[in-house]
Design a protein around this motif. Structure first.
Motif, short mmCIF file in Angstrom:
data_model
loop_
_atom_site.label_atom_id
_atom_site.label_comp_id
_atom_site.label_asym_id
_atom_site.label_seq_id
_atom_site.Cartn_x
_atom_site.Cartn_y
_atom_site.Cartn_z
N MET A 157 3.31 25.21 1.44
CA MET A 157 2.59 24.06 0.91
C MET A 157 3.62 22.99 0.54
N ALA A 158 3.51 21.84 1.14
CA ALA A 158 4.45 20.75 0.91
C ALA A 158 3.83 19.75 -0.06
N ASP A 159 4.46 19.60 -1.21
CA ASP A 159 3.94 18.68 -2.22
C ASP A 159 4.69 17.36 -2.27
N LYS A 160 5.74 17.21 -1.46
CA LYS A 160 6.54 15.99 -1.50
C LYS A 160 7.05 15.67 -0.10
N LEU A 161 7.06 14.37 0.23
CA LEU A 161 7.56 13.90 1.51
C LEU A 161 8.31 12.60 1.28
N ILE A 162 9.53 12.51 1.81
CA ILE A 162 10.32 11.28 1.71
C ILE A 162 10.56 10.77 3.12
N GLN A 163 10.21 9.50 3.34
CA GLN A 163 10.38 8.87 4.64
C GLN A 163 11.28 7.65 4.48
N ARG A 164 12.19 7.48 5.44
CA ARG A 164 13.09 6.33 5.42
C ARG A 164 12.96 5.55 6.72
N HIS A 165 13.03 4.22 6.58
CA HIS A 165 12.97 3.33 7.74
C HIS A 165 14.09 2.31 7.57
N LEU A 166 14.80 2.04 8.65
CA LEU A 166 15.96 1.17 8.59
C LEU A 166 15.64 -0.21 8.01
N LEU A 167 14.55 -0.81 8.45
CA LEU A 167 14.19 -2.16 7.99
C LEU A 167 13.28 -2.19 6.77
N HIS A 168 12.38 -1.23 6.69
CA HIS A 168 11.35 -1.26 5.64
C HIS A 168 11.73 -0.49 4.39
N GLY A 169 12.82 0.23 4.41
CA GLY A 169 13.24 0.99 3.23
C GLY A 169 12.67 2.39 3.22
N SER A 170 12.41 2.89 2.03
CA SER A 170 11.93 4.27 1.92
C SER A 170 10.58 4.32 1.21
N GLN A 171 9.87 5.40 1.50
CA GLN A 171 8.62 5.67 0.80
C GLN A 171 8.58 7.16 0.50
N GLU A 172 8.18 7.45 -0.71
CA GLU A 172 8.12 8.84 -1.19
C GLU A 172 6.69 9.14 -1.60
N PHE A 173 6.18 10.26 -1.12
CA PHE A 173 4.82 10.69 -1.44
C PHE A 173 4.92 12.00 -2.20
N GLU A 174 4.25 12.07 -3.36
CA GLU A 174 4.29 13.29 -4.16
C GLU A 174 2.90 13.62 -4.69
N LEU A 175 2.48 14.86 -4.44
CA LEU A 175 1.19 15.33 -4.94
C LEU A 175 1.38 15.86 -6.35
N LEU A 176 0.64 15.28 -7.30
CA LEU A 176 0.73 15.65 -8.71
C LEU A 176 -0.66 15.99 -9.22
N GLY A 177 -1.04 17.23 -9.11
CA GLY A 177 -2.38 17.65 -9.54
C GLY A 177 -3.45 16.98 -8.71
N ASP A 178 -4.28 16.13 -9.35
CA ASP A 178 -5.35 15.45 -8.62
C ASP A 178 -4.96 14.04 -8.19
N MET A 179 -3.64 13.75 -8.22
CA MET A 179 -3.14 12.42 -7.89
C MET A 179 -2.12 12.48 -6.75
N LEU A 180 -1.99 11.37 -6.04
CA LEU A 180 -0.92 11.17 -5.07
C LEU A 180 -0.10 9.99 -5.58
N ARG A 181 1.18 10.22 -5.84
CA ARG A 181 2.08 9.15 -6.27
C ARG A 181 2.87 8.67 -5.05
N VAL A 182 2.83 7.36 -4.82
CA VAL A 182 3.56 6.74 -3.72
C VAL A 182 4.59 5.79 -4.33
N THR A 183 5.86 6.04 -4.01
CA THR A 183 6.96 5.20 -4.48
C THR A 183 7.61 4.56 -3.27
#
Length: 105
Positions: A1-27
């Motif tokens: 079960m994957a609760d976190k994903l970090i994606q990087r893009h050369l031009l657009h920067g990074s985005q991090e997705f984290e499942l926290l209980g009943d929420m999804l946090r996107v940074t």
């Protein structure tokens, strides 16, 4: 079960997705913009994403537009698919809990 994903893009920067209980946090952060943090209630996400030009988008249940958008197969296909499967399952479970177990089509 994957609760976190970090994606990087050369031009657009990074985005991090984290499942926290009943929420999804996107940074998100990028070279030309600051850090931004958004929280989404999983019960509001449609668990059936749409492919759109190299991205996988999760819309709101009211079809107002994409709420969450991921780069397909980043950082790698296995990590991506594991996170997406977990996100879809949790979105279904949270909506079922919110509605008392009734899934609307």
């Amino acid at each position: 079960m994957a609760d976190k994903l970090i994606q990087r893009h050369l031009l657009h920067g990074s985005q991090e997705f984290e499942l926290l209980g009943d929420m999804l946090r996107v940074t998100t952060s990028g070279p030309f913009r600051g850090k931004k943090v958004l929280d989404f209630v999983l019960a509001t996400l449609d668990p059936d994403p749409v492919r759109n030009k190299g991205r996988l988008e999760f819309y709101g249940r009211v079809k107002c537009g994409p709420m969450v958008s991921l780069y397909i197969d980043k950082p790698d296909p296995d990590a991506f698919n594991a996170f997406v499967d977990t996100l879809k399952a949790k979105a279904r479970d949270e909506y079922g809990a919110f509605t008392g177990g009734k899934e609307l089509s």
